[in-house]
Enzyme design. Sequence first.
Site, PDB file in Angstrom:
ATOM      1  N   ASN A 134      20.588  23.108  51.324  1.00  0.00           N
ATOM      2  CA  ASN A 134      21.137  22.093  50.436  1.00  0.00           C
ATOM      3  C   ASN A 134      19.968  21.384  49.757  1.00  0.00           C
ATOM      4  O   ASN A 134      18.845  21.886  49.773  1.00  0.00           O
ATOM      5  CB  ASN A 134      22.007  21.120  51.243  1.00  0.00           C
ATOM      6  CG  ASN A 134      23.088  20.471  50.432  1.00  0.00           C
ATOM      7  OD1 ASN A 134      22.919  20.237  49.243  1.00  0.00           O
ATOM      8  ND2 ASN A 134      24.218  20.170  51.064  1.00  0.00           N
ATOM      9  N   GLY A 160      16.554  22.371  42.308  1.00  0.00           N
ATOM     10  CA  GLY A 160      15.827  23.022  41.226  1.00  0.00           C
ATOM     11  C   GLY A 160      14.574  23.735  41.706  1.00  0.00           C
ATOM     12  O   GLY A 160      14.298  23.814  42.915  1.00  0.00           O
ATOM     13  N   SER A 189      32.901  20.929  47.040  1.00  0.00           N
ATOM     14  CA  SER A 189      33.392  20.459  48.341  1.00  0.00           C
ATOM     15  C   SER A 189      34.563  19.500  48.195  1.00  0.00           C
ATOM     16  O   SER A 189      34.607  18.665  47.285  1.00  0.00           O
ATOM     17  CB  SER A 189      32.269  19.757  49.110  1.00  0.00           C
ATOM     18  OG  SER A 189      31.252  20.658  49.472  1.00  0.00           O
ATOM     19  N   GLY A 195      22.502  27.057  41.768  1.00  0.00           N
ATOM     20  CA  GLY A 195      22.949  25.693  41.525  1.00  0.00           C
ATOM     21  C   GLY A 195      22.454  25.115  40.215  1.00  0.00           C
ATOM     22  O   GLY A 195      23.052  25.303  39.162  1.00  0.00           O
ATOM     23  N   THR A 196      21.323  24.426  40.264  1.00  0.00           N
ATOM     24  CA  THR A 196      20.813  23.672  39.123  1.00  0.00           C
ATOM     25  C   THR A 196      20.626  24.521  37.875  1.00  0.00           C
ATOM     26  O   THR A 196      20.848  24.049  36.752  1.00  0.00           O
ATOM     27  CB  THR A 196      19.477  22.996  39.507  1.00  0.00           C
ATOM     28  OG1 THR A 196      19.688  22.173  40.668  1.00  0.00           O
ATOM     29  CG2 THR A 196      18.952  22.129  38.392  1.00  0.00           C
ATOM     30  N   GLY A 243      28.128  12.029  45.850  1.00  0.00           N
ATOM     31  CA  GLY A 243      28.960  11.428  46.887  1.00  0.00           C
ATOM     32  C   GLY A 243      30.245  12.178  47.179  1.00  0.00           C
ATOM     33  O   GLY A 243      31.124  11.675  47.873  1.00  0.00           O
ATOM     34  N   LYS A 258      26.924  25.410  56.150  1.00  0.00           N
ATOM     35  CA  LYS A 258      25.851  24.992  55.248  1.00  0.00           C
ATOM     36  C   LYS A 258      24.945  23.980  55.941  1.00  0.00           C
ATOM     37  O   LYS A 258      25.367  22.884  56.309  1.00  0.00           O
ATOM     38  CB  LYS A 258      26.442  24.395  53.973  1.00  0.00           C
ATOM     39  CG  LYS A 258      25.418  24.123  52.884  1.00  0.00           C
ATOM     40  CD  LYS A 258      26.115  23.791  51.575  1.00  0.00           C
ATOM     41  CE  LYS A 258      25.129  23.680  50.436  1.00  0.00           C
ATOM     42  NZ  LYS A 258      25.817  23.468  49.134  1.00  0.00           N
ATOM     43  N   CYS A 269      26.699  16.814  55.385  1.00  0.00           N
ATOM     44  CA  CYS A 269      27.234  15.499  55.036  1.00  0.00           C
ATOM     45  C   CYS A 269      27.127  14.536  56.222  1.00  0.00           C
ATOM     46  O   CYS A 269      26.966  14.952  57.369  1.00  0.00           O
ATOM     47  CB  CYS A 269      28.678  15.629  54.572  1.00  0.00           C
ATOM     48  SG  CYS A 269      29.728  16.512  55.732  1.00  0.00           S
TER      49      CYS A 269
END
Length: 316
Positions: free
Chosen positions: A189, A214, A44, A262-263, A70, A162, A127
Amino acid sequence: MADLSVRIGSLTLRNPVMPASGCFAVEYAEALDLNRLGALVIKSVSPNSRAGNPTPRVAETASGMLNSIGIPSKGLDAYRRDVLPAYTRFDTPVVVSVSADTAESFGEACEMLSLPEVAAIEANISCPNLEADGMAFAMQAESTYKAVSAIRRRTSHPLWVKLTPNAGQIALIARAAEDAGADAIVMGNTVLGMAIDVRTRKPKLGNVMGGLSGPAIKPLAVRLVHQCHRAVRIPIIGCGGIETADDAIEFMLAGAAAVQIGTASFRDPAVMGHIVDGLAAYCDTYGVATLSSLTGGVALDPQLTDRWLRFAQQSG
């Protein structure tokens, strides 16, 4: 050989496998042929430069990890000049992920990134929203609609929205995104969590709380995808704890048209290639001609489904 291609709105992807934003970099090309993936989702970017959260930013947990990065950013100009070109050289659609503090700045940023070399825009409305005392846009249907509408007015690009798993009434929020003009939903997310070092008695993250990702969150993510699939007509991209082809298929059966990894990529940078291979092998084993036919194919007892629908409508 099975057809692994999937459609996300107006886009046709060679397969449903892509990285989750923030869990991928162009350096993964050293371990993985990026031309084999369905799409490339970049970390992002925010309109304004920001340093990110204090360290430490990552902490390992049982069956997952916590992060509080962040979304550090050097701004849109640096992103277009220094980041984007490294991804567009591959023969794979590029998806830019955008984070912003207000609905209007979301719209402005997405307009600036509506470039010919960008296949789709992913609006990360998980966010914080400065117009709602820091609560994420996607926590409520009203703020979701406002943010997505502001973006839709400024761009005709394919728009993926998202959402966050930390919200209640996820069906209402998903419908608000659809009604405001989203072409697809990314569900979802990280789950808000916290860990404490019992020896120092201090939080393990510099920002105290962070996002849990995860395998630990996979059942939650599958449930959210299924709820969204029953609530909207637009495609859903599932995300949360996917490590294997079987995990990806589980998300597709729940209602996902595609998946983000992702993870798992932190442990094995080549994992997305293994998942693509596993999807092809699954189709060959079970005689599946087109992978996309699995979307929403979970076998449910009609009586239990009616009871579950009544419960879902009551709880939102």
